[in-house]
Write a protein that holds these residues in place. Structure first.
Motif, PDB file in Angstrom:
ATOM      1  N   ASP A   1       0.837  -1.195   0.000  1.00  0.00           N
ATOM      2  CA  ASP A   1       0.000   0.000   0.000  1.00  0.00           C
ATOM      3  C   ASP A   1       0.876   1.250   0.000  1.00  0.00           C
TER       4      ASP A   1
ATOM      5  N   SER B   1      -9.043  -3.158  -5.196  1.00  0.00           N
ATOM      6  CA  SER B   1      -8.115  -2.198  -4.606  1.00  0.00           C
ATOM      7  C   SER B   1      -8.913  -1.369  -3.605  1.00  0.00           C
TER       8      SER B   1
ATOM      9  N   THR C   1      -1.406  -2.324   9.194  1.00  0.00           N
ATOM     10  CA  THR C   1      -1.817  -2.032   7.822  1.00  0.00           C
ATOM     11  C   THR C   1      -2.629  -0.747   7.830  1.00  0.00           C
TER      12      THR C   1
ATOM     13  N   GLU D   1     -11.920   2.483   4.514  1.00  0.00           N
ATOM     14  CA  GLU D   1     -11.615   2.193   3.110  1.00  0.00           C
ATOM     15  C   GLU D   1     -12.838   2.344   2.218  1.00  0.00           C
TER      16      GLU D   1
ATOM     17  N   GLN E   1      -4.523   1.115  -2.085  1.00  0.00           N
ATOM     18  CA  GLN E   1      -4.298  -0.263  -1.648  1.00  0.00           C
ATOM     19  C   GLN E   1      -3.758  -1.161  -2.765  1.00  0.00           C
ATOM     20  N   ASP E   2      -2.779  -1.968  -2.393  1.00  0.00           N
ATOM     21  CA  ASP E   2      -2.348  -3.082  -3.233  1.00  0.00           C
ATOM     22  C   ASP E   2      -3.064  -4.324  -2.734  1.00  0.00           C
ATOM     23  N   HIS E   3      -4.041  -4.788  -3.498  1.00  0.00           N
ATOM     24  CA  HIS E   3      -4.803  -5.982  -3.119  1.00  0.00           C
ATOM     25  C   HIS E   3      -4.422  -7.177  -3.998  1.00  0.00           C
TER      26      HIS E   3
END
Length: 214
Positions: free
Chosen positions: A61, A85, A97, A104, A196-198
């Motif tokens: 993230d 994301s 996190t 979010e 976000q990196d999902h």
């Protein structure tokens, strides 16, 4: 002939936006306004590609270097097929996190995505009764207003929800969500904006913010 209003080019501000206090968070060329969560720089998993911030590999993230309190924010995003994301606000670095502190706004492909929380919803807290997202391969515009009096989320010009952080309604919804066991969640009134990196490909452009004076 009626004069047309000045339309902003991608990753830029109009003269009026600049006069109104808008700030670019991405100029289409560098990611100087960003860094990875709890890091000093941006990982190689995020790249500037064709005027976008793009997740191209394992990235983590990212958060704005600056922190913001009350503001209006807009961005364009393009999600991959089945992709996921998120955009978080009032993120602090006290949690492991970003989503442990910052609420979010979901970003995903609503057609082939696997999360029941749909794009534009405030994750597990506030949802929309309609789907105003564009299909995979097309850009979507999120507009978010964050203020102590009232916050709002818009998807492609359609108002999705409004809420007041810290209100009785807010506190009840948080208590009934997975975030109820996280003592720091949603408590900060100032913090970073996070992307976000999902694990899926996603691209962002035209990220801009306008601080609101208290």
């Amino acid at each position: 002939m009626t004069a047309c209003a000045e339309a902003p080019a991608v990753n830029s501000l109009t003269a009026k936006e600049a006069a109104d206090g808008w700030i670019l968070l991405f100029d289409g060329k560098t990611m100087d306004a960003w860094r990875n969560y709890r890091k000093d720089e941006v990982s190689d998993g995020w790249k500037v590609v064709d005027g976008t911030i793009k997740r191209v590999g394992s990235a983590g993230d990212i958060v704005t270097r600056e922190q913001y309190e009350a503001y209006e924010l807009t961005l364009d995003y393009k999600i991959s097929k089945g992709g996921n994301s998120g955009l978080m606000f009032h993120v602090t670095e006290q949690g492991n996190t970003p989503w442990m502190t910052g609420p979010e706004i979901q970003i995903q492909d609503n057609k082939d995505g696997h999360d029941p929380q749909k794009a534009g919803w405030l994750y597990q807290l506030y949802k929309a009764d309609e789907d105003a997202t564009n299909p995979v391969g097309q850009w979507n515009t999120l507009r978010v207003v964050i203020s102590p009096e009232k916050s709002e989320i818009y998807m492609n010009g359609t108002k999705y929800c409004e809420f007041v952080k810290g209100s009785d309604d807010w506190n009840e919804r948080v208590a009934n969500s997975k975030f109820g066991s996280m003592p720091l969640f949603g408590k900060a009134t100032k913090g970073h904006v996070a992307l976000q990196d999902h694990g899926n490909e996603v691209a962002f452009r035209s990220l801009k913010i306008r601080p609101i004076a208290k």
